[in-house]
Design a protein around this motif. Structure first.
Motif, PDB file in Angstrom:
ATOM      1  N   PRO A 170     -10.620   8.269  -1.885  1.00 53.89           N
ATOM      2  CA  PRO A 170     -11.382   9.186  -2.740  1.00 53.89           C
ATOM      3  C   PRO A 170     -10.644  10.491  -3.009  1.00 53.89           C
ATOM      4  N   HIS A 171      -9.950  11.039  -1.996  1.00 56.26           N
ATOM      5  CA  HIS A 171      -9.233  12.299  -2.245  1.00 56.26           C
ATOM      6  C   HIS A 171      -8.033  12.081  -3.159  1.00 56.26           C
ATOM      7  N   GLY A 172      -7.508  10.860  -3.185  1.00 55.11           N
ATOM      8  CA  GLY A 172      -6.447  10.547  -4.135  1.00 55.11           C
ATOM      9  C   GLY A 172      -6.966  10.513  -5.554  1.00 55.11           C
ATOM     10  N   VAL A 173      -8.163   9.931  -5.733  1.00 51.98           N
ATOM     11  CA  VAL A 173      -8.791   9.926  -7.060  1.00 51.98           C
ATOM     12  C   VAL A 173      -9.047  11.363  -7.506  1.00 51.98           C
ATOM     13  N   ASP A 174      -9.516  12.196  -6.581  1.00 48.99           N
ATOM     14  CA  ASP A 174      -9.749  13.610  -6.902  1.00 48.99           C
ATOM     15  C   ASP A 174      -8.460  14.285  -7.377  1.00 48.99           C
ATOM     16  N   ALA A 175      -7.362  14.001  -6.684  1.00 48.56           N
ATOM     17  CA  ALA A 175      -6.075  14.602  -7.041  1.00 48.56           C
ATOM     18  C   ALA A 175      -5.629  14.165  -8.430  1.00 48.56           C
ATOM     19  N   ALA A 176      -5.775  12.871  -8.713  1.00 47.45           N
ATOM     20  CA  ALA A 176      -5.382  12.351 -10.025  1.00 47.45           C
ATOM     21  C   ALA A 176      -6.206  12.998 -11.131  1.00 47.45           C
ATOM     22  N   ALA A 185      -9.006   2.834  -8.964  1.00 49.47           N
ATOM     23  CA  ALA A 185      -9.124   2.863  -7.504  1.00 49.47           C
ATOM     24  C   ALA A 185      -9.263   1.457  -6.939  1.00 49.47           C
ATOM     25  N   ILE A 186      -8.501   1.205  -5.883  1.00 47.13           N
ATOM     26  CA  ILE A 186      -8.648  -0.017  -5.080  1.00 47.13           C
ATOM     27  C   ILE A 186      -8.987   0.467  -3.677  1.00 47.13           C
ATOM     28  N   PRO A 187     -10.275   0.517  -3.313  1.00 43.78           N
ATOM     29  CA  PRO A 187     -10.687   1.133  -2.050  1.00 43.78           C
ATOM     30  C   PRO A 187      -9.984   0.536  -0.840  1.00 43.78           C
ATOM     31  N   ASN A 188      -9.552   1.409   0.060  1.00 49.59           N
ATOM     32  CA  ASN A 188      -9.010   0.918   1.324  1.00 49.59           C
ATOM     33  C   ASN A 188     -10.165   0.427   2.192  1.00 49.59           C
ATOM     34  N   PRO A 189      -9.887  -0.392   3.197  1.00 54.23           N
ATOM     35  CA  PRO A 189     -10.978  -0.997   3.972  1.00 54.23           C
ATOM     36  C   PRO A 189     -11.684  -0.034   4.921  1.00 54.23           C
ATOM     37  N   PHE A 190     -11.247   1.219   4.962  1.00 51.94           N
ATOM     38  CA  PHE A 190     -11.795   2.174   5.925  1.00 51.94           C
ATOM     39  C   PHE A 190     -12.740   3.193   5.283  1.00 51.94           C
ATOM     40  N   THR A 191     -12.986   3.051   3.966  1.00 46.97           N
ATOM     41  CA  THR A 191     -13.827   4.003   3.250  1.00 46.97           C
ATOM     42  C   THR A 191     -14.883   3.257   2.441  1.00 46.97           C
ATOM     43  N   PRO A 192     -16.143   3.675   2.509  1.00 45.18           N
ATOM     44  CA  PRO A 192     -17.201   2.985   1.755  1.00 45.18           C
ATOM     45  C   PRO A 192     -16.916   2.992   0.258  1.00 45.18           C
ATOM     46  N   GLU A 193     -17.192   1.875  -0.381  1.00 43.95           N
ATOM     47  CA  GLU A 193     -16.946   1.760  -1.822  1.00 43.95           C
ATOM     48  C   GLU A 193     -17.737   2.796  -2.609  1.00 43.95           C
ATOM     49  N   SER A 194     -18.875   3.213  -2.063  1.00 41.87           N
ATOM     50  CA  SER A 194     -19.710   4.203  -2.747  1.00 41.87           C
ATOM     51  C   SER A 194     -19.001   5.542  -2.925  1.00 41.87           C
ATOM     52  N   SER A 195     -17.933   5.761  -2.160  1.00 43.17           N
ATOM     53  CA  SER A 195     -17.180   7.026  -2.254  1.00 43.17           C
ATOM     54  C   SER A 195     -16.270   7.075  -3.477  1.00 43.17           C
ATOM     55  N   TYR A 196     -16.216   5.973  -4.238  1.00 39.93           N
ATOM     56  CA  TYR A 196     -15.288   5.885  -5.369  1.00 39.93           C
ATOM     57  C   TYR A 196     -16.008   5.864  -6.713  1.00 39.93           C
ATOM     58  N   ALA A 197     -17.222   6.356  -6.742  1.00 35.59           N
ATOM     59  CA  ALA A 197     -17.999   6.311  -7.985  1.00 35.59           C
ATOM     60  C   ALA A 197     -17.334   7.097  -9.106  1.00 35.59           C
ATOM     61  N   HIS A 198     -16.473   8.051  -8.747  1.00 34.91           N
ATOM     62  CA  HIS A 198     -15.834   8.889  -9.762  1.00 34.91           C
ATOM     63  C   HIS A 198     -14.570   8.261 -10.348  1.00 34.91           C
ATOM     64  N   ALA A 199     -14.135   7.120  -9.812  1.00 32.44           N
ATOM     65  CA  ALA A 199     -12.948   6.451 -10.360  1.00 32.44           C
ATOM     66  C   ALA A 199     -13.257   5.910 -11.756  1.00 32.44           C
ATOM     67  N   ASP A 200     -12.243   5.872 -12.612  1.00 29.77           N
ATOM     68  CA  ASP A 200     -12.446   5.359 -13.967  1.00 29.77           C
ATOM     69  C   ASP A 200     -12.619   3.848 -13.970  1.00 29.77           C
ATOM     70  N   VAL A 201     -11.851   3.173 -13.105  1.00 26.24           N
ATOM     71  CA  VAL A 201     -11.970   1.729 -12.927  1.00 26.24           C
ATOM     72  C   VAL A 201     -11.895   1.454 -11.430  1.00 26.24           C
ATOM     73  N   LEU A 202     -12.772   0.575 -10.943  1.00 27.76           N
ATOM     74  CA  LEU A 202     -12.812   0.239  -9.516  1.00 27.76           C
ATOM     75  C   LEU A 202     -12.554  -1.248  -9.354  1.00 27.76           C
ATOM     76  N   LEU A 203     -11.575  -1.608  -8.513  1.00 31.21           N
ATOM     77  CA  LEU A 203     -11.210  -2.999  -8.298  1.00 31.21           C
ATOM     78  C   LEU A 203     -11.209  -3.322  -6.798  1.00 31.21           C
TER      79      LEU A 203
END
Length: 222
Positions: A170-176, A185-203
């Protein structure tokens, strides 16, 4: 609509799953002392090195007689042994090959130092694919600070609209986004997918979708 000319990839956890090997090495080192690592909060909400904090925590748990230098050497040797067989994350090699066929330029924007990123890409034979490396030892702020993405764009000579970022945190998405980039965003296995709602595309993985479809989705959401 400005054409996409370059792809900018995060390194740790995105191009290569060094996040899992990092956690595994710390689990292993705690076990050498007969202890179990508390994994809650292990991954910091920012890029950069937090090893000092991790060693301090282990030192408190072990108590008198803890030898940090020996601990670091042992853990590093264990992790290097694991890394000897570590390749690109699933699907990434196909994406890079497709990008090359399409004439897209490739870059890395990582909070890790170049002395970490470059040898790994050399080992897998992929370093030459990347026209630009922008690393954490070259900028003052780590992600979510946009500095490393701004450096990558500067070296590419492109505007944010001409590139797309790929991240696993998520902090990488914020930086971008702070650098003006669209971000997959391709979520890592250690962070809830819900933390990536701000990504433009989620895979779920780079292996699930061909690159051309990913970029089509990026364009459609804008």
């Amino acid at each position: 609509m400005v054409a996409i000319e370059a792809l900018i990839f995060d390194f740790d956890g995105l191009l290569m799953d060094t996040e899992t090997t990092l956690l595994d090495s710390w689990r292993w080192e705690w076990r050498q002392h007969g202890l179990t690592l508390d994994e809650s909060g292990f991954f910091a909400p920012h890029g950069g090195d937090v090893s000092d904090l991790r060693y301090a925590e282990l030192a408190r748990a072990v108590g008198a007689g803890y030898d940090r230098a020996a601990s670091h050497a042992r853990r590093s040797a264990y992790r290097e042994e694991v890394h000897a067989a570590l390749g690109l994350a699933p699907g990434i090699a196909s994406w890079l090959a497709e990008a090359e066929r399409r004439g897209l330029r490739l870059a890395v924007a990582s909070s890790s130092p170049s002395t970490w990123v470059r040898p790994h890409l050399e080992r897998t034979g992929d370093l030459a694919r990347f026209e630009v490396l922008a690393c954490g030892d070259e900028v003052a702020g780590h992600k979510p600070d946009p500095a490393v993405y701004q450096l990558a764009l500067s070296r590419l000579g492109l505007s944010p609209e001409q590139a797309v970022a790929f991240e696993d945190s998520p902090h990488g998405v914020d930086a971008a986004h702070a650098a003006g980039l669209r971000c997959v965003a391709i979520p890592n296995p250690f962070t809830p997918e819900s933390s990536y709602a701000h990504a433009d595309v989620l895979l779920p993985s780079a292996a699930t979708t061909i690159l051309s479809e990913v970029l089509s989705r990026v364009v459609r959401v804008h």
